[in-house]
Structure formats: structure tokens, C-alpha cells
Design an enzyme around this catalytic site. Structure first.
Site, PDB file in Angstrom:
ATOM      1  N   ARG A   8       0.799  -1.241   0.000  1.00 35.13           N
ATOM      2  CA  ARG A   8       0.000   0.000   0.000  1.00 35.13           C
ATOM      3  C   ARG A   8       0.827   1.285   0.000  1.00 35.13           C
ATOM      4  O   ARG A   8       0.283   2.373  -0.154  1.00 35.13           O
ATOM      5  CB  ARG A   8      -0.974  -0.012   1.194  1.00 35.13           C
ATOM      6  CG  ARG A   8      -2.160  -0.935   0.953  1.00 35.13           C
ATOM      7  CD  ARG A   8      -3.091  -0.940   2.147  1.00 35.13           C
ATOM      8  NE  ARG A   8      -2.511  -1.666   3.281  1.00 35.13           N
ATOM      9  CZ  ARG A   8      -2.949  -1.554   4.531  1.00 35.13           C
ATOM     10  NH1 ARG A   8      -3.950  -0.725   4.813  1.00 35.13           N
ATOM     11  NH2 ARG A   8      -2.394  -2.247   5.495  1.00 35.13           N
ATOM     12  N   THR A  73       3.822 -13.833  10.023  1.00 35.39           N
ATOM     13  CA  THR A  73       4.705 -13.367  11.102  1.00 35.39           C
ATOM     14  C   THR A  73       5.304 -14.537  11.898  1.00 35.39           C
ATOM     15  O   THR A  73       6.442 -14.454  12.368  1.00 35.39           O
ATOM     16  CB  THR A  73       3.950 -12.438  12.065  1.00 35.39           C
ATOM     17  OG1 THR A  73       2.736 -13.081  12.483  1.00 35.39           O
ATOM     18  CG2 THR A  73       3.577 -11.117  11.400  1.00 35.39           C
ATOM     19  N   GLY A 131      -5.291  -7.495  15.462  1.00 33.59           N
ATOM     20  CA  GLY A 131      -5.623  -8.691  16.225  1.00 33.59           C
ATOM     21  C   GLY A 131      -6.243  -8.280  17.554  1.00 33.59           C
ATOM     22  O   GLY A 131      -5.786  -7.335  18.207  1.00 33.59           O
ATOM     23  N   GLU A 146      -7.081 -12.760  14.929  1.00 33.14           N
ATOM     24  CA  GLU A 146      -6.918 -11.787  13.843  1.00 33.14           C
ATOM     25  C   GLU A 146      -8.279 -11.309  13.353  1.00 33.14           C
ATOM     26  O   GLU A 146      -9.257 -12.065  13.354  1.00 33.14           O
ATOM     27  CB  GLU A 146      -6.132 -12.432  12.684  1.00 33.14           C
ATOM     28  CG  GLU A 146      -4.689 -12.731  13.013  1.00 33.14           C
ATOM     29  CD  GLU A 146      -3.936 -11.493  13.494  1.00 33.14           C
ATOM     30  OE1 GLU A 146      -3.844 -10.520  12.734  1.00 33.14           O
ATOM     31  OE2 GLU A 146      -3.458 -11.499  14.641  1.00 33.14           O
TER      32      GLU A 146
HETATM   33  C1  UD1 Z   1       0.060  -8.190  12.931  1.00 31.19           C
HETATM   34  C2  UD1 Z   1      -0.547  -9.088  13.989  1.00 31.19           C
HETATM   35  C3  UD1 Z   1      -1.776  -8.411  14.568  1.00 31.19           C
HETATM   36  C4  UD1 Z   1      -1.423  -7.063  15.142  1.00 31.19           C
HETATM   37  C5  UD1 Z   1      -0.739  -6.211  14.086  1.00 31.19           C
HETATM   38  C6  UD1 Z   1      -0.211  -4.945  14.711  1.00 31.19           C
HETATM   39  C7  UD1 Z   1      -0.055 -11.349  13.270  1.00 31.19           C
HETATM   40  C8  UD1 Z   1      -0.591 -12.588  12.658  1.00 31.19           C
HETATM   41  N1  UD1 Z   1      -0.901 -10.342  13.404  1.00 31.19           N
HETATM   42  O1  UD1 Z   1      -0.874  -8.105  11.893  1.00 31.19           O
HETATM   43  O2  UD1 Z   1      -2.349  -9.208  15.576  1.00 31.19           O
HETATM   44  O3  UD1 Z   1      -2.583  -6.395  15.611  1.00 31.19           O
HETATM   45  O4  UD1 Z   1       0.381  -6.925  13.506  1.00 31.19           O
HETATM   46  O5  UD1 Z   1       0.310  -4.083  13.744  1.00 31.19           O
HETATM   47  O6  UD1 Z   1       1.104 -11.307  13.647  1.00 31.19           O
HETATM   48  N2  UD1 Z   1       6.230  -9.636   8.368  1.00 31.19           N
HETATM   49  C9  UD1 Z   1       7.289 -10.432   7.996  1.00 31.19           C
HETATM   50  N3  UD1 Z   1       7.045 -11.559   7.311  1.00 31.19           N
HETATM   51  C10 UD1 Z   1       5.787 -11.959   6.966  1.00 31.19           C
HETATM   52  C11 UD1 Z   1       4.705 -11.137   7.335  1.00 31.19           C
HETATM   53  C12 UD1 Z   1       4.956  -9.980   8.043  1.00 31.19           C
HETATM   54  O7  UD1 Z   1       8.445 -10.105   8.285  1.00 31.19           O
HETATM   55  O8  UD1 Z   1       5.665 -13.011   6.345  1.00 31.19           O
HETATM   56  C13 UD1 Z   1       6.519  -8.387   9.119  1.00 31.19           C
HETATM   57  C14 UD1 Z   1       6.076  -7.134   8.412  1.00 31.19           C
HETATM   58  O9  UD1 Z   1       7.124  -6.610   7.622  1.00 31.19           O
HETATM   59  C15 UD1 Z   1       5.765  -6.220   9.576  1.00 31.19           C
HETATM   60  C16 UD1 Z   1       5.286  -7.185  10.669  1.00 31.19           C
HETATM   61  O10 UD1 Z   1       5.785  -8.443  10.316  1.00 31.19           O
HETATM   62  O11 UD1 Z   1       6.909  -5.559  10.041  1.00 31.19           O
HETATM   63  C17 UD1 Z   1       3.757  -7.224  10.798  1.00 31.19           C
HETATM   64  O12 UD1 Z   1       3.252  -7.690   9.587  1.00 31.19           O
HETATM   65  P1  UD1 Z   1       1.835  -7.226   9.045  1.00 31.19           P
HETATM   66  O13 UD1 Z   1       1.551  -7.918   7.768  1.00 31.19           O
HETATM   67  O14 UD1 Z   1       1.746  -5.750   9.049  1.00 31.19           O
HETATM   68  O15 UD1 Z   1       0.886  -7.853  10.166  1.00 31.19           O
HETATM   69  P2  UD1 Z   1      -0.611  -7.502  10.401  1.00 31.19           P
HETATM   70  O16 UD1 Z   1      -1.456  -8.265   9.482  1.00 31.19           O
HETATM   71  O17 UD1 Z   1      -0.801  -6.041  10.459  1.00 31.19           O
END
Ligand code: UD1
Ligand code: CA
Length: 453
Positions: A8, A73, A131, A146
């Protein structure tokens, strides 16, 4: 965690490298880990890993692991645990949540206490997208659900998970091995470790804060711009607390480190970048840009002045007066009581105490002595098309307006240069040197008249 895509942002640059207050989002988080003296810092890269790792390469004490592909994550953390020591506590941070404060992390770590799972949560009236923290009847945390997996009832919960947790590494390792991706997004959720902790009778504690800005993430350019404003407000308040007088706390931008002495005044719309230090009693006029500069006590920088020291820096002594509309470039080294006026450019030049260049001039590769008066429109021709040359102007020289100094030269102390001179040879001390066509007057000269048709 810094492997996510950041679709985004609509940018070719990885999200965590976008800048807030002049520093990459990820850099803010790394700098905070230094403040809490983390034993080890591991950055999980994935999307744009080459670019992110290139930025991190110059920094000591960082380790990176790659997550390819990015399956959530939990999957991200699975890549990191093999390099973490078993006897430690893992603090999970997000590369796109830059404003988390060290004292909040200290409180979270204290709560985890080496044996519990501690979650940083936020009480908010707008929980959409996050979440949710699900508690049982006795208010114990049971799970994080989530948004996409939540029931309508769970979506009404106003306590959300910030994305930040502290967990004993030994336990985390075991729980991560049990994750699956049977959920609405088909991802391995780190948040599922809460269920395992509850099942294993490990205490789950929530540290609930109310400062939403500390845990706000960046997903869009709008959020980045809004966060830039809150970050700048934070810096402005910090300066005001130290006694700096700001004309308007919402019209200041600090994109680096700004150090101020006592009784510093800063007018509206000033931008500070890199390392800038302002001595006691410095006053900065409106609309100035100051980058990598060291400014001495009592100096005034008048409006619309642009100072960029780049790598070399700019140094200004005390009680100097710079501007309005002055431009100081790398290697400008100005002594006490120097005056630089409007439309004067100074590059790689030193000016000793009390030297003045007040109007429309260029000073490049010069050593200027004390009390020199560098007249209006004087240009140093320091570049011959191939090389730059240095000129020495000794103390008390006065250079007449609109002269050109063809470097290299030495202008002897106390000498005067007649206005309009092109000086290409050294000049003796004390003398008047004039290098221009002699003025003549022709008495019996007639102006042309228009031809009659
Ligand atoms: C995540 C949380 C959610 C929380 C939110 C807060 C999970 C499943 N959910 O959701 O409960 O309220 O953050 O902002 O954890 N990332 C990786 N690898 C991946 C996916 C993500 O490194 O495969 C990193 C992203 O770069 C970022 C962080 O993890 O820095 C969070 O990822 P994002 O996709 O924003 O998680 P949310 O869906 O927002
Ligand atoms: Ca997010």
C-alpha cells in the site's frame, strides 16, 4: 520483522526504508534496541532484502536472516529463532512501527520476567484491522484473534495486539514449531503462540498502553505523512522542554540531531538535517534550512538562509551574522563576528574574525584574513575548467565591488583592490591595485541621430 511487502505504499522502495524524521523506519526501531541494550539484534528481511541489507551492512552488531517466501509473522520468527540463544528473552518488534519507546519496552520486559509471555496491547476505540485480545471471564488473556478470523462479537473487542511481545526464547522455539496455517489468510501467525502458552500453563500477561502513536504502524503514504507530523511535534516539545523558544511548534522539522544551548530562538518553517548544534543565544530566522553545521554562541542566522555542510560540515563562530538569503556550502569555516549578507555563497573557505562579505558575492577556496571587506559582487574565479585553485586574502584587505579574483593568488595585507578589477597576479601589501581599463572622456563626441526617410 522487516520482510513484509508494504504494497500500500505504492513504492519501489521497501516500506521499512521509507524515512521518518530523516531516518529509515527500520532504523528508528534498531536505534531503540540500542537504547535498551539488547544482547543481540536480528533483522528478518525478505521483500527487498538486498536493499534493506545494504542499508544495514554499515552498522555494527546487527545480524540478518532472510525469510523467503513470506508466509506470515510466525514463519518470519521461525527463521530467526535458530540464531537466538536459548537462555534469553526474545522481544519481537516490527520494522514498520517506528515510534515505540524504550521505557515501554523496559516495562514489557520486566513483565515477561524471563518466564511469562508478555504482550503489548492498546486500548482503542478504532480496533479495525488489528488482532483482538480475547480474555476469559476472570480477565486472563486466552488468545489473539486476527480481524479476518474474528467473530462479530470478537470484533467489538477494543483491546488490540500491538505486534510487540516479549517471550522466553526457549518457550518461543517450541511454540513456533507447532504453528499451522489453517486460518482465514493461510498464514503462519505468530499470534497463535498465545494459545500454546495458555495450553502449556505459561502465564500470559498484557501490558496495556494508551499512547496509540507508540504502536502505530505505517502502511500508506498518508499514515507516513501523519506520523511525520506527530514525530515532529514530539521533537518540538522536547526542545521546548529544554528551554528552546520555538515561534510555532507545528512549523519545525528536525531530520536528525539538533543540539541547542541556552536561550536559542527558532522562528517558523526551519528545517534541520543531519547533525546541527546551536550555541547559547543563537537566533534562527524564518525559513532557514540548516544541514550538518556547528553554530557558535550569539550568532544570528537571518531568514531564508541555506546552510548545507554535507560530509565536511559548516562551522560558524560566535556573534556572527549570516543572511538573509545567504548560502553556506561544505567547508565554510567562519570565525567570530563574520558577516555574510544576502546572495553570498561560501564554499570551502575560511574567514577569520570580523571578515565581511555583505552582498552578492562568491567565495570559493579562499583563506580570508581578519577584518577583510569583500565587496559587493566580488567573485572568486577558483576553477580554471580543470582544477580548483586556492587564494589567500590577508588581513585588512578591502576588495572593491564587482572585482574578479583569478586564483591562485595572494592579496597582501592591508591592500585595496579598485572596484571592477580583474586580479590575476599577486598584489602587494598596503597598496591600491587597480586592474581595469583607464577611464577616458571624449568631449567632442556626438550621439548618433535617427536617419530621416
Ligand atoms: C500483525 C498481527 C496483529 C497485530 C498487528 C499490529 C499477526 C498474525 N498479526 O498483523 O495481531 O494487531 O500486527 O500491527 O502477527 N512480516 C514479515 N514476514 C511476513 C509477514 C509480516 O516479516 O511473512 C513483518 C512485516 O514486515 C511487519 C510485521 O511483520 O513488520 C507485521 O506484519 P503485518 O503484515 O503488518 O501484520 P498484520 O497483518 O498487520
Ligand atoms: Ca501491519
Amino acid at each position: 520483522m522487516a520482510a513484509g511487502k508494504g504494497t500500500r505504499m505504492k513504492s519501489s522502495m521497501p516500506k521499512v526504508l521509507h524515512r521518518l524524521g530523516g531516518r529509515a523506519l527500520l532504523q528508528h526501531v534498531i536505534d531503540t534496541t540500542r537504547q535498551i541494550h539488547a544482547r543481540r539484534v536480528v533483522v528478518i528481511t525478505g521483500h527487498g532484502a538486498d536493499q534493506v541489507e545494504a542499508v544495514l551492512a554499515q552498522q555494527a552488531g546487527l545480524q540478518t536472516v532472510r525469510q523467503m517466501p513470506q508466509l506470515g509473522t510466525g514463519h518470519a520468527m521461525q527463521q530467526a529463532v535458530p540464531v537466538l540463544p536459548d537462555d534469553g528473552v526474545t522481544l519481537v518488534l516490527s520494522g514498520d512501527v517506528p515510534l515505540i519507546q524504550a521505557d515501554t519496552l523496559h516495562a514489557l520486559l520486566a513483565l515477561a520476567d524471563g518466564s511469562s509471555l508478555a504482550l503489548l496491547t492498546l486500548q482503542t476505540a478504532s480496533p479495525t484491522g488489528y488482532g483482538r485480545i480475547v480474555r476469559n471471564d476472570s480477565q486472563q488473556v486466552k488468545a489473539i484473534v486476527e480481524e479476518k478470523d474474528a467473530t462479530p462479537e470478537q470484533r467489538r473487542i477494543e483491546e488490540i495486539y500491538s505486534g510487540i511481545m516479549a517471550v522466553p526464547t526457549r518457550l518461543l522455539r517450541g511454540w513456533l514449531a507447532r504453528l499451522d496455517n489453517r486460518n482465514a489468510q493461510g498464514e503462519f501467525y505468530l499470534t497463535d503462540v498465545v494459545k500454546f502458552a495458555v495450553a502449556d500453563a505459561c502465564e500470559v500477561k498484557a501490558h496495556c498502553i494508551e499512547d496509540a502513536w507508540q504502536v502505530e504502524g505505517i502502511n500508506t503514504p498518508l499514515q507516513l505523512a501523519e506520523m511525520e507530523r506527530s514525530y515532529q511535534q514530539l521533537q518540538a516539545r522536547r526542545l521546548l522542554d529544554q528551554g528552546v523558544r520555538l515561534a510555532d511548534l507545528s512549523r519545525l522539522d528536525v531530520r536528525g540531531e539538533l543540539h541547542c544551548g541556552a536561550d536559542v530562538e527558532i522562528d517558523v518553517n526551519c528545517v534541520f538535517e543531519g547533525k546541527v548544534s546551536l550555541g547559547d543565544g543563537v537566533r534562527i530566522g524564518a525559513n532557514c534550512v540548516i544541514i550538518n553545521a556547528d553554530i557558535g554562541a550569539g550568532t544570528q542566522i537571518l531568514g531564508f538562509t541555506y546552510i548545507d555542510g554535507e560530509e565536511k560540515g559548516v562551522r560558524i563562530g560566535s556573534a556572527a551574522r549570516i543572511g538573509p538569503f545567504a548560502r553556506l556550502r561544505p567547508g565554510a569555516d567562519l570565525g567570530d563576528e563574520v558577516h555574510i549578507g544576502n546572495f553570498v555563497e561560501v564554499k570551502n573557505s575560511s574567514l577569520a574574525k570580523g571578515a565581511k562579505a555583505n552582498h552578492l558575492a562568491y567565495l570559493g577556496d579562499l583563506s580570508v584574513g581578519e577584518r577583510v571587506n569583500y565587496g559587493a559582487g566580488v567573485i572568486s574565479a577558483n576553477y580554471d575548467g580543470a582544477n580548483k585553485h586556492h587564494t589567500i586574502i590577508e588581513a585588512d584587505v578591502h576588495i572593491g565591488s564587482n572585482s574578479v579574483l583569478v586564483s591562485p593568488l595572494t592579496l597582501g595585507a592591508g591592500g585595496t583592490i579598485g572596484a571592477g578589477s580583474v586580479i590575476s597576479k599577486n598584489t602587494p601589501a598596503g597598496a591600491l591595485t587597480v586592474a581595469r581599463a583607464k577611464q577616458i572622456s571624449i568631449a567632442d563626441w556626438h550621439r548618433p541621430v535617427k536617419n530621416k526617410k
